[in-house]
Design a protein around this motif. Structure first.
Motif, mmCIF file in Angstrom:
data_model
loop_
_atom_site.group_PDB
_atom_site.id
_atom_site.type_symbol
_atom_site.label_atom_id
_atom_site.label_comp_id
_atom_site.label_asym_id
_atom_site.label_seq_id
_atom_site.Cartn_x
_atom_site.Cartn_y
_atom_site.Cartn_z
ATOM 1 N N LEU A 60 -41.585 -4.837 -17.934
ATOM 2 C CA LEU A 60 -41.130 -4.160 -19.076
ATOM 3 C C LEU A 60 -41.130 -2.606 -18.529
ATOM 4 C CD1 LEU A 60 -39.979 -4.113 -22.043
ATOM 5 C CD2 LEU A 60 -42.219 -3.767 -22.740
ATOM 6 N N LEU A 61 -42.094 -2.297 -17.815
ATOM 7 C CA LEU A 61 -42.278 -0.753 -17.492
ATOM 8 C C LEU A 61 -40.912 -0.415 -16.317
ATOM 9 C CD1 LEU A 61 -46.159 -0.564 -17.029
ATOM 10 C CD2 LEU A 61 -44.645 0.068 -19.056
ATOM 11 N N CYS A 62 -40.561 -1.538 -15.575
ATOM 12 C CA CYS A 62 -39.819 -1.271 -14.613
ATOM 13 C C CYS A 62 -38.277 -1.586 -14.892
ATOM 14 C CB CYS A 62 -39.980 -2.311 -13.441
ATOM 15 S SG CYS A 62 -41.730 -1.967 -12.916
ATOM 16 N N ALA A 63 -38.028 -2.256 -16.269
ATOM 17 C CA ALA A 63 -36.759 -2.632 -16.490
ATOM 18 C C ALA A 63 -35.484 -1.688 -16.776
ATOM 19 C CB ALA A 63 -36.989 -3.537 -18.005
ATOM 20 N N GLU A 64 -34.434 -2.145 -16.438
ATOM 21 C CA GLU A 64 -33.102 -1.382 -16.474
ATOM 22 C C GLU A 64 -32.109 -2.268 -17.259
ATOM 23 O OE1 GLU A 64 -32.887 1.497 -15.720
ATOM 24 O OE2 GLU A 64 -34.803 1.818 -14.354
ATOM 25 N N PRO A 65 -31.206 -1.717 -17.700
ATOM 26 C CA PRO A 65 -29.921 -2.456 -18.582
ATOM 27 C C PRO A 65 -29.520 -3.689 -17.757
ATOM 28 C CG PRO A 65 -29.641 0.081 -18.879
ATOM 29 C CD PRO A 65 -31.090 -0.105 -17.981
ATOM 30 N N GLY A 66 -29.084 -4.610 -18.344
ATOM 31 C CA GLY A 66 -28.539 -5.705 -17.345
ATOM 32 C C GLY A 66 -28.900 -6.827 -17.695
ATOM 33 N N LEU A 67 -28.053 -8.054 -17.609
ATOM 34 C CA LEU A 67 -28.418 -9.246 -17.922
ATOM 35 C C LEU A 67 -29.756 -9.862 -16.966
ATOM 36 C CD1 LEU A 67 -27.974 -12.212 -19.134
ATOM 37 C CD2 LEU A 67 -26.210 -12.490 -17.255
ATOM 38 N N LEU A 78 -44.447 13.395 -26.852
ATOM 39 C CA LEU A 78 -44.980 14.008 -25.786
ATOM 40 C C LEU A 78 -44.719 13.550 -24.334
ATOM 41 C CD1 LEU A 78 -48.593 14.232 -27.096
ATOM 42 C CD2 LEU A 78 -47.140 16.284 -26.774
ATOM 43 N N LEU A 79 -44.480 12.294 -24.448
ATOM 44 C CA LEU A 79 -44.067 11.769 -23.070
ATOM 45 C C LEU A 79 -42.629 11.142 -23.191
ATOM 46 C CD1 LEU A 79 -47.594 10.292 -22.429
ATOM 47 C CD2 LEU A 79 -46.515 12.414 -21.284
ATOM 48 N N ASP A 80 -42.710 9.880 -23.062
ATOM 49 C CA ASP A 80 -41.338 8.855 -23.153
ATOM 50 C C ASP A 80 -42.009 7.490 -23.496
ATOM 51 O OD1 ASP A 80 -41.947 7.660 -20.752
ATOM 52 O OD2 ASP A 80 -40.587 8.860 -19.586
ATOM 53 N N VAL A 81 -40.900 6.699 -23.819
ATOM 54 C CA VAL A 81 -41.045 5.218 -24.316
ATOM 55 C C VAL A 81 -41.774 4.453 -23.138
ATOM 56 C CG1 VAL A 81 -40.118 2.876 -25.068
ATOM 57 C CG2 VAL A 81 -39.339 5.282 -25.816
ATOM 58 N N ARG A 82 -41.467 4.643 -21.830
ATOM 59 C CA ARG A 82 -42.171 3.899 -20.892
ATOM 60 C C ARG A 82 -43.735 4.309 -20.621
ATOM 61 N NH1 ARG A 82 -38.467 1.250 -17.001
ATOM 62 N NH2 ARG A 82 -36.264 1.961 -17.567
ATOM 63 N N ALA A 83 -43.820 5.398 -20.757
ATOM 64 C CA ALA A 83 -45.287 5.945 -20.502
ATOM 65 C C ALA A 83 -46.001 5.579 -21.720
ATOM 66 C CB ALA A 83 -45.179 7.452 -20.371
ATOM 67 N N THR A 84 -45.491 5.159 -22.986
ATOM 68 C CA THR A 84 -46.154 4.911 -24.164
ATOM 69 C C THR A 84 -46.506 3.322 -23.762
ATOM 70 O OG1 THR A 84 -45.061 6.470 -25.661
ATOM 71 C CG2 THR A 84 -45.922 4.395 -26.741
ATOM 72 N N PHE A 85 -45.484 2.470 -23.299
ATOM 73 C CA PHE A 85 -45.964 1.262 -23.044
ATOM 74 C C PHE A 85 -46.815 0.991 -22.119
ATOM 75 C CE2 PHE A 85 -41.190 -0.530 -24.210
ATOM 76 C CZ PHE A 85 -41.507 -0.193 -25.283
ATOM 77 N N ALA A 86 -46.786 1.942 -21.088
ATOM 78 C CA ALA A 86 -48.162 2.015 -20.034
ATOM 79 C C ALA A 86 -49.403 2.339 -20.789
ATOM 80 C CB ALA A 86 -47.900 3.043 -18.900
ATOM 81 N N ALA A 87 -49.522 2.972 -21.607
ATOM 82 C CA ALA A 87 -50.801 3.348 -22.212
ATOM 83 C C ALA A 87 -51.286 2.147 -23.051
ATOM 84 C CB ALA A 87 -50.741 4.679 -23.118
ATOM 85 N N GLY A 88 -50.038 1.382 -23.657
ATOM 86 C CA GLY A 88 -50.639 0.174 -24.362
ATOM 87 C C GLY A 88 -50.969 -0.949 -23.608
#
Length: 427
Positions: free
Chosen positions: A308-315, A380-390
């Motif tokens: 999820l931390l590496c995901a990009e748009p696309g099928l 403060l950061l972004d969505v990806r950084a928030t996912f990493a903290a979780g």
């Protein structure tokens, strides 16, 4: 529930009351899975909710968990069937207001917030009653099988409901789709009403104050080492997951460009993984031990967040995320059914609902704070950084269990086989 000598041993499926409970849980979970697709689509795509709105919705939906201890104390005092029926009816009424307001052109994010509070409160009451009722419906050695079937029903409901939700959203729109959830709560209420189980309140008739009952329940959990450790690990894992779940739907729908149908398919594939994990939980525990099964499931959760931390748009990435969600839910349900069975087995009957409500308070009750934390981290950061903290928080839960005696536990002990909790007051 005893079996006379020379008679065929009963199975969990032979208990009529359990079958009704299983049916009620399955139907209402299917409906709620429809809403798990419809409500985010309604908020993000039709009401154009901002990231702050999403965080507020998540916060309010989890806020009623803060009073779970109250619900648990009441459940230990009173018969549980009426509580299950009342919570189902309250949820159904709240959900019906959404399509009604949409048809009148009055639907707004504020109303979704109100519905979220009612649904959260209904779930708290329902869970306290349902989980504590189960040990009264089956024999002690059937608990793991019963929880496995309930977990499988939950996962199947998630898979079926999310796919149905995606189809309904496309066919009739997200607002009308939530009617399926309202109908599921009504069906659940009917099934529970048909259940015939003699219940007696577990608190003596000369009752203490509700606050005293709550305090006794908290002390019992704090002094029971197995229950205490499991709930502590669950609370850490739940907080980490809640941080991520705050923006899970938003991230897939907005940032990764997934359609509501694709979002529903991803959730549905994940539900299949949960179904398999629940069905195989007793076999896995029988092979590697109950403790390693619980710990393994906790460890899988943070590992499955890496894609999820590496995901990009696309099928292609949508397929990867569906697979990793299936792996995560496989581990989570195998672990979840096992730890729930262990907690129910070692908990004294008089404290079943209060032990469950203590778990709800520390796990789900912390989710409003997790939603607020997620909102702050995104600013403060972004969505990806928030996912990493979780994800890092989730890893902490597995580490806690690895450091506990649960790691060496091979079988679910009979009640009284483990060190009991010191009694602070009569129950």
């Amino acid at each position: 529930m005893t079996v006379a000598a020379g008679t065929k041993r009963s199975t969990v499926w032979s208990q009529p009351a359990f079958r009704l409970l299983l049916g009620a849980e399955a139907v209402t979970l299917s409906g709620s899975a429809v809403s798990s697709v419809a409500l985010p689509a309604l908020a993000v795509l039709e009401l154009h909710a901002s990231t702050t709105d999403i965080a507020v919705l998540a916060f309010l939906g989890q806020l009623p968990n803060a009073v779970a201890l109250w619900a648990g104390a009441l459940s230990d005092r009173h018969p549980k069937r009426p509580q299950l029926i009342a919570s189902d009816l309250a949820a159904a009424v709240a959900l019906v207001t959404i399509p009604a307001a949409a048809l009148a052109g009055l639907l707004a994010v504020g109303q979704l917030c109100g519905v979220a509070v009612v649904l959260g409160a209904a779930k708290v009451v329902h869970d306290a009653a349902a989980v504590s009722l189960l040990p009264a419906l089956v024999d002690p050695d059937q608990l793991h099988d019963a929880n496995s079937r309930l977990g499988a029903a939950s996962s199947a409901a998630d898979s079926t409901g999310t796919n149905a939700g995606a189809a309904l959203v496309g066919a009739v729109g997200p607002a009308c789709s939530v009617l399926a959830d309202a109908l599921s709560f009504l069906a659940s209420a009917v099934l529970v009403w048909r259940m015939r189980v003699p219940e007696a309140a577990t608190v003596p008739r000369t009752r203490m104050s509700l606050a005293r009952d709550i305090a006794d329940g908290v002390r019992y959990v704090a002094r029971q080492p197995t229950i205490r450790t499991l709930i502590a690990a669950l609370s850490i894992l739940s907080f980490g997951l809640a941080v991520m779940n705050t923006y899970w739907a938003y991230y897939l729908l907005e940032r990764l460009g997934a359609s509501p149908s694709a979002f529903g398919v991803i959730m549905g594939v994940g539900g299949v993984g949960g179904l398999v994990g629940a069905l195989f939980a007793p076999r896995i525990a029988g092979r590697i031990g109950i403790g390693p099964t619980i710990i393994g499931g906790f460890a899988v959760c943070p590992l499955m967040q890496v894609p999820l931390l590496c995901a990009e748009p696309g099928l292609g990435w949508q397929i990867v995320l569906a697979g990793t969600l299936a792996g995560q839910l496989f581990g989570a349900t195998a672990s979840g059914t096992s730890q729930r069975s262990l907690r129910q087995a070692v908990c004294e009957p008089a404290f079943q609902a209060r032990a469950q409500s203590a778990s709800t308070t520390l796990t789900a009750g912390a989710r409003p704070l997790a939603a607020a934390t997620a909102g702050g981290l995104v600013l403060l950061l972004d969505v990806r950084a928030t996912f990493a903290a979780g994800a890092l928080l989730q890893a902490g839960a597995a580490i806690l269990l690895l450091a506990s005696p649960i790691r060496t536990l091979q079988t679910i002990p009979a009640h009284g086989a483990m060190p009991p909790a010191p009694r602070g007051a009569p129950s």
